[in-house]
Design an enzyme around this catalytic site. Structure first.
Site, PDB file in Angstrom:
ATOM      1  N   GLU A 110       0.825  -1.221   0.000  1.00  0.00           N
ATOM      2  CA  GLU A 110       0.000   0.000   0.000  1.00  0.00           C
ATOM      3  C   GLU A 110       0.861   1.274   0.000  1.00  0.00           C
ATOM      4  OE1 GLU A 110      -4.159  -1.277   2.100  1.00  0.00           O
ATOM      5  OE2 GLU A 110      -2.531  -0.777   3.460  1.00  0.00           O
ATOM      6  N   GLU A 136      -6.936  -7.412  -1.090  1.00  0.00           N
ATOM      7  CA  GLU A 136      -7.493  -7.375   0.256  1.00  0.00           C
ATOM      8  C   GLU A 136      -8.981  -7.048   0.177  1.00  0.00           C
ATOM      9  OE1 GLU A 136      -5.444  -4.960   3.083  1.00  0.00           O
ATOM     10  OE2 GLU A 136      -3.463  -5.814   2.615  1.00  0.00           O
TER      11      GLU A 136
END
Length: 636
Positions: free
Chosen positions: A165, A239
């Site tokens: 991320e 995710e």
């Protein structure tokens, strides 16, 4: 799976579908972190993952536990990554491998080791050379262990993530390429990818590397945006947040089955591959919980149940069976077997006790076990202490002690200090109040020469993720002492940071006691001659340590330590293993105790209680994680 002995071309991400050895595949994956699950239960959790219809296992790697001191590595026990990957291979599962170095994951400091912060100029998650040197040294230790488990070499790993991320951080536009090069130069040859939420897509990409998405809302919008950015590549939700994590003092988050079903259905129909984050959350044992800085510091609880398809104790939930049902009907043809394996049963649970607290030892007597304190003219953070082979203190508590050299000129004075994260203030052993991230000063009255001022600070978990309400990740923190601080990930030194002021006068000459609660300390503490028989818990001074010896005559079962009844705040250590933190403010009321942590016969529970001691403990067969709150999109 590919046939053993045939040449493997690996996972390819071109066109509408992933292909593995030239054949179309849909990745149906579940996250289970080896470091959050007792090793004895790895196989059980993987069997349940496979019985749900999934074909892939995903895991992060926790750098901080693997390299607790600079250059000292640990890949044993619950950290035996090779054994974990081999178990996945034995069960015919593919693996998505996410080695960091930063992992977020609601894990202390996002998995970064605290000794990095001994460098006052440290710039984590950038190409700052001392940081990259540390990353490369860790990869030198990790990746040779992992390399033989790559799919092209006959193993289960089909894809490897570059960092994590990074689009939400994005402080160095050369950093992701540097991490990619560090991974590839050490023999990683499988498909590489990045993962980001929607606001990080642009800044978290690497030319030529597959982009994947992280979210728990608006699947069509999120996947549409990802498809627009890479129209000729397959889609992957790296995710899909199956639930959410909890902070102390807040409610227990739940993503209810009906909403979960809608989101998962939209993902599968789009169509897209998917990784359930989490499929099984497990537990933040010890001091490993992370924290968020989202309009204030918010530490995470010990449980990482996450409201996932498998509970914290590994039991199938209604969400598990709904997942199984949806995968059978909506997954790509051939992705799920026509006949799934039978779902393994939930582990047996039992209640034990109540068991009486036999002895206690005062905090002052416990300090004797630590030996001579560190003497310093000024206070220093945990990380800067000259201990652990000059790696500093990573976790636990730290006591700062000062003897007043003179009586203050006024009856009432103001004590002011920058606390990371929560401090109890004592004068001559009597508690005078508490300080924390938000409250950095307290009025004290009647101080006089030779009084002993103690500041006991708890490191409640280093921030693993930070953002402001508008989603901007680069922000400025202003400490209570007026010192301006930058990026939150660089503001994670724990204990006292900066000077301690009495009114406007800096206090000098300190004794510092690092209270790490390591096994060697536990052993010496239990052997101390200063333990006292407990007759009335209400009369015990706090903080204090408490000892419970108990017997389980039969083979132990999973259970939950109930700390809601009579206890305040502290840490529970069972047979030398740190189960984690408890706190009466909730939401979590019970601590998960896996059966392998208990013994048939004699057991010992050591409690460090900061506020409210009690006369007994009890283990229950049912977890209580607190009042529930429905998850919104990325709850703050």
């Amino acid at each position: 799976m590919a046939t053993e002995g045939m040449e493997r071309s690996g996972l390819v991400a071109e066109g509408e579908n992933f292909t593995l050895d030239g054949k179309p595949v849909q990745l149906l994956s579940g996250a289970i972190h080896y470091f959050r699950v007792p090793r004895e239960y790895w196989r059980d959790r993987m069997l349940k993952l496979k019985a749900c219809g999934l074909n892939t296992l995903e895991t992060y790697v926790c750098w901080n536990l693997h390299e607790p001191e600079k250059g000292k590595f640990d890949f044993t026990g619950m950290l035996d990554i090779a054994a974990y990957l081999q178990e996945a291979a034995n069960l015919g599962l593919w693996v998505i491998f996410r080695p960091g170095p930063y992992i977020c994951a609601e894990w202390d400091y996002g998995g970064l080791p605290s000794w990095l912060l001994r460098d006052p100029k440290m710039q984590v998650r950038t190409t700052y050379q001392p940081y990259m040197d540390a990353v490369e040294r860790f990869f030198d230790a990790l990746l040779p262990i992992v390399k033989p488990f790559q799919y092209k070499e006959g193993g289960p790993i089909i894809a490897v993530q570059v960092e994590n991320e990074y689009g939400s951080y994005a402080r160095d536009d050369k950093y992701l390429s540097a991490v990619k090069q560090a991974v590839e130069s050490r023999g990683v040859c499988e498909l590489l990818f990045t993962s980001d939420n929607d606001w990080g897509f642009n800044k978290g990409r690497i030319p030529g590397v597959l982009m994947t998405a992280n979210f728990n809302f608006s699947p069509k919008k999120q996947l549409g945006a990802l498809k627009k950015m890479q129209p000729n590549r397959p889609l992957m939700v790296m995710e899909f947040w199956s639930g959410w994590f909890d902070h102390w003092g807040r409610d227990h988050h739940k993503l209810h089955v009906e909403k979960f079903e809608q989101l998962l259905g939209d993902i599968l129909r789009f169509p897209s591959s998917v990784n359930f984050y989490m499929f099984h959350g497990g537990t933040n044992f010890g001091f490993m919980n992370g924290a968020n800085y989202i309009n204030g510091y918010k530490p995470d609880v010990t449980s990482y149940d996450y409201d996932a398809p498998l509970s914290e104790a590994g039991d199938p939930t209604p969400k598990y069976y709904k997942t199984r049902e949806l995968l059978k009907t909506l997954a790509m043809k051939g992705a799920v077997a026509n006949e799934l394996p039978e779902v393994p049963p939930a582990t047996e649970k039992s209640s034990y006790g109540p068991f009486p607290v036999e002895k206690y030892i005062t905090f002052e007597d416990a300090l004797k076990v630590l030996g001579e304190p560190i003497k310093s003219e000024t206070v220093m953070s945990m990380e800067m202490l000259p201990i652990n082979n000059d790696n500093g203190q990573s976790y636990g508590y730290i006591l700062y002690r000062h003897k007043l050299s003179e009586t203050p000129a006024t009856e009432s004075v103001t004590l002011k200090c920058d606390v990371r994260d929560r401090a109890q203030i004592f004068v001559n052993g009597n508690e005078s109040g508490m300080l924390n991230w938000r409250v950095g000063e307290i009025a004290l009255s009647g101080l006089k020469e030779n009084d002993i001022l103690d500041i006991l600070v708890e490191n409640q978990g280093r921030v693993n993720f930070a953002q402001t309400m508008d989603g901007v990740k680069k922000f400025v923190l202003e400490s209570v002492t007026g010192v301006m601080r930058g990026d939150a990930l660089l503001d994670q030194r724990k204990g006292l940071v900066g000077e301690v002021l009495l009114n406007t006068t800096p206090l000098k000459t300190w004794e510092i006691f690092p209270l790490e609660l390591k096994p060697e300390f536990q052993t010496s503490l239990v052997e101390s001659s200063d333990w006292q028989e407990l007759t009335d818990a209400a009369e015990v001074p706090f903080p204090s340590f408490h000892l419970v010896n108990f017997t389980i005559p039969e083979e132990p079962k999973d259970t939950f330590l109930d700390m809601k009844k009579g206890w305040g705040k502290g840490v529970a250590i069972l047979n030398g293993f740190n189960l984690g933190r408890y706190w009466h403010i909730g939401p979590q009321e019970t601590l998960y105790v896996p059966a392998p942590f208990l013994k048939q016969g004699d057991n010992q529970l050591l409690l460090f209680e900061q506020h409210i001691p009690h006369k007994e403990v009890v283990f229950t067969d049912t977890p209580r994680l607190g009042k529930e709150k429905e998850v919104s999109c990325v709850p703050l």
